[in-house]
Design an enzyme around this catalytic site. Structure first.
Site, PDB file in Angstrom:
ATOM      1  N   GLY A  13     -73.289  14.315 -72.499  1.00 39.14           N
ATOM      2  CA  GLY A  13     -74.278  13.406 -72.533  1.00 39.14           C
ATOM      3  C   GLY A  13     -75.358  14.611 -72.629  1.00 39.14           C
ATOM      4  O   GLY A  13     -76.836  13.952 -73.880  1.00 39.14           O
ATOM      5  N   ASP A  30     -78.592  15.081 -68.865  1.00 39.38           N
ATOM      6  CA  ASP A  30     -79.163  14.236 -70.197  1.00 39.38           C
ATOM      7  C   ASP A  30     -80.625  13.694 -68.903  1.00 39.38           C
ATOM      8  O   ASP A  30     -82.272  13.152 -69.183  1.00 39.38           O
ATOM      9  CB  ASP A  30     -78.205  13.276 -70.921  1.00 39.38           C
ATOM     10  CG  ASP A  30     -77.331  12.889 -70.012  1.00 39.38           C
ATOM     11  OD1 ASP A  30     -76.960  12.871 -68.347  1.00 39.38           O
ATOM     12  OD2 ASP A  30     -76.669  12.007 -71.066  1.00 39.38           O
ATOM     13  N   ASP A  37     -79.886  10.188 -62.578  1.00 43.20           N
ATOM     14  CA  ASP A  37     -80.119   8.737 -61.815  1.00 43.20           C
ATOM     15  C   ASP A  37     -79.366   7.918 -60.784  1.00 43.20           C
ATOM     16  O   ASP A  37     -80.179   8.620 -59.237  1.00 43.20           O
ATOM     17  CB  ASP A  37     -78.239   8.478 -62.422  1.00 43.20           C
ATOM     18  CG  ASP A  37     -78.976   6.123 -62.572  1.00 43.20           C
ATOM     19  OD1 ASP A  37     -79.297   5.767 -62.343  1.00 43.20           O
ATOM     20  OD2 ASP A  37     -77.615   5.616 -63.059  1.00 43.20           O
ATOM     21  N   LYS A  45     -84.278   8.612 -63.401  1.00 42.01           N
ATOM     22  CA  LYS A  45     -84.990   7.457 -62.973  1.00 42.01           C
ATOM     23  C   LYS A  45     -84.219   7.521 -61.566  1.00 42.01           C
ATOM     24  O   LYS A  45     -83.959   7.060 -60.784  1.00 42.01           O
ATOM     25  CB  LYS A  45     -83.556   6.217 -63.342  1.00 42.01           C
ATOM     26  CG  LYS A  45     -83.692   5.718 -64.567  1.00 42.01           C
ATOM     27  CD  LYS A  45     -83.033   4.511 -64.876  1.00 42.01           C
ATOM     28  CE  LYS A  45     -81.814   5.274 -66.414  1.00 42.01           C
ATOM     29  NZ  LYS A  45     -80.520   3.898 -65.846  1.00 42.01           N
ATOM     30  N   PHE A  83     -81.317   0.464 -68.332  1.00 38.43           N
ATOM     31  CA  PHE A  83     -80.404   1.751 -68.955  1.00 38.43           C
ATOM     32  C   PHE A  83     -80.764   1.721 -70.821  1.00 38.43           C
ATOM     33  O   PHE A  83     -81.191   1.788 -71.429  1.00 38.43           O
ATOM     34  CB  PHE A  83     -79.067   1.387 -68.908  1.00 38.43           C
ATOM     35  CG  PHE A  83     -77.976   1.932 -69.571  1.00 38.43           C
ATOM     36  CD1 PHE A  83     -77.241   2.038 -67.806  1.00 38.43           C
ATOM     37  CD2 PHE A  83     -77.489   2.166 -70.781  1.00 38.43           C
ATOM     38  CE1 PHE A  83     -76.097   3.109 -68.304  1.00 38.43           C
ATOM     39  CE2 PHE A  83     -76.307   3.359 -70.621  1.00 38.43           C
ATOM     40  CZ  PHE A  83     -75.578   3.767 -69.447  1.00 38.43           C
ATOM     41  N   VAL A  84     -80.606   2.845 -70.931  1.00 43.27           N
ATOM     42  CA  VAL A  84     -81.107   3.830 -71.802  1.00 43.27           C
ATOM     43  C   VAL A  84     -80.375   4.816 -72.777  1.00 43.27           C
ATOM     44  O   VAL A  84     -79.427   5.521 -72.607  1.00 43.27           O
ATOM     45  CB  VAL A  84     -82.554   4.374 -72.218  1.00 43.27           C
ATOM     46  CG1 VAL A  84     -83.710   3.840 -72.067  1.00 43.27           C
ATOM     47  CG2 VAL A  84     -82.101   6.201 -71.415  1.00 43.27           C
ATOM     48  N   ASP A 107     -75.418   7.892 -73.967  1.00 47.27           N
ATOM     49  CA  ASP A 107     -73.872   6.768 -74.712  1.00 47.27           C
ATOM     50  C   ASP A 107     -74.589   5.758 -74.186  1.00 47.27           C
ATOM     51  O   ASP A 107     -74.557   5.497 -72.691  1.00 47.27           O
ATOM     52  CB  ASP A 107     -73.017   7.196 -74.522  1.00 47.27           C
ATOM     53  CG  ASP A 107     -72.768   6.949 -73.856  1.00 47.27           C
ATOM     54  OD1 ASP A 107     -73.104   8.056 -72.153  1.00 47.27           O
ATOM     55  OD2 ASP A 107     -71.357   6.660 -72.872  1.00 47.27           O
ATOM     56  N   ARG A 137     -74.845   7.858 -78.961  1.00 41.70           N
ATOM     57  CA  ARG A 137     -75.649   9.462 -78.900  1.00 41.70           C
ATOM     58  C   ARG A 137     -76.357   9.835 -79.918  1.00 41.70           C
ATOM     59  O   ARG A 137     -77.090  10.577 -79.776  1.00 41.70           O
ATOM     60  CB  ARG A 137     -74.306  10.179 -77.990  1.00 41.70           C
ATOM     61  CG  ARG A 137     -73.854  10.264 -77.116  1.00 41.70           C
ATOM     62  CD  ARG A 137     -73.120  10.657 -77.275  1.00 41.70           C
ATOM     63  NE  ARG A 137     -71.376  10.477 -76.115  1.00 41.70           N
ATOM     64  CZ  ARG A 137     -71.264  10.102 -74.848  1.00 41.70           C
ATOM     65  NH1 ARG A 137     -72.517  10.936 -74.542  1.00 41.70           N
ATOM     66  NH2 ARG A 137     -70.580  10.222 -74.259  1.00 41.70           N
TER      67      ARG A 137
END
Ligand code: IMP
Ligand code: MG
Length: 175
Positions: free
Chosen positions: A41, A100, A103, A131, A152-153, A159, A165
């Site tokens: 990521g 990246d 979470d 997040k 969710f991005v 990805d 990506r």
């Protein structure tokens, strides 16, 4: 499942990454710092970040780890697997850990502990996205680009089931 609304534009990402790099470069010493990127990521963020750091006078060594925490497209497995470790000796080094997105925080917490266990003197963490509403571990990146809601991005390295990506911007994933 497809690419939905644009969340963060290419231009806004570029400005933010350069700003983060300026802050990081003013704090870290290039001769003792190793950047460690978490694949897959962080690949786009890390490659922009390392070039930005060099424009701000910091040119650290770079290494990677392959870490997976997501078994399917968007659901957390709750477990962090280190599939490939760093190869550069981290003893007495300052590590700039690059991911990246943070979470639940499990990945960052687990990898940071792992890097300290390998003898690093200090671990500085940075992530393009955060997040915080999803956090399980008590950890926050030292440097964050953007704080986002619980969506969710994808794009800019992030990805969904290995897709999207390559997008140069960040968009919300449409279910
Ligand atoms: P954590 O261990 O729950 O903090 O998850 C970190 C990893 O989950 C990140 O490195 C990403 O690979 C992945 N992840 C979490 N949220 C998203 C998202 O919105 N889009 C894509 N990947 C995500
Ligand atoms: Mg991922």
């Amino acid at each position: 499942m497809g690419v939905g609304k644009l969340l963060i534009s290419q231009g806004d990402i570029a400005v933010k990454v350069d700003h983060m790099a300026a802050l990081i470069a003013s704090r870290l010493d290039g001769s003792s710092t190793i950047m460690v990127g978490l694949l897959n990521g962080s690949v786009v963020f890390l490659s922009d970040m390392m070039r930005s750091l060099s424009r701000h006078g910091l040119c650290p060594l770079v290494d990677f780890m392959i870490v997976s925490s997501y078994k399917d497209a968007t659901g957390s497995s709750g477990k962090v697997d280190i599939e490939q470790d760093v190869r550069i000796d981290l003893k007495s080094r300052t590590v700039l850990l690059v991911d990246d997105i943070v979470d639940t925080g499990r990945t960052l917490a687990e990898v940071r502990n792992h890097i300290y266990a390998k003898g690093a003197m200090d671990v500085i963490t940075c992530a393009l996205l955060d997040k915080p509403s999803r956090r399980v571990e008590n950890i926050s990146p030292d440097y964050t680009g953007f704080t986002i809601d619980d969506v969710f991005v994808v794009g800019y390295g992030l990805d969904a089931g290995n897709k999207y990506r390559c997008l140069p911007y960040i968009a919300v994933l449409e279910e």
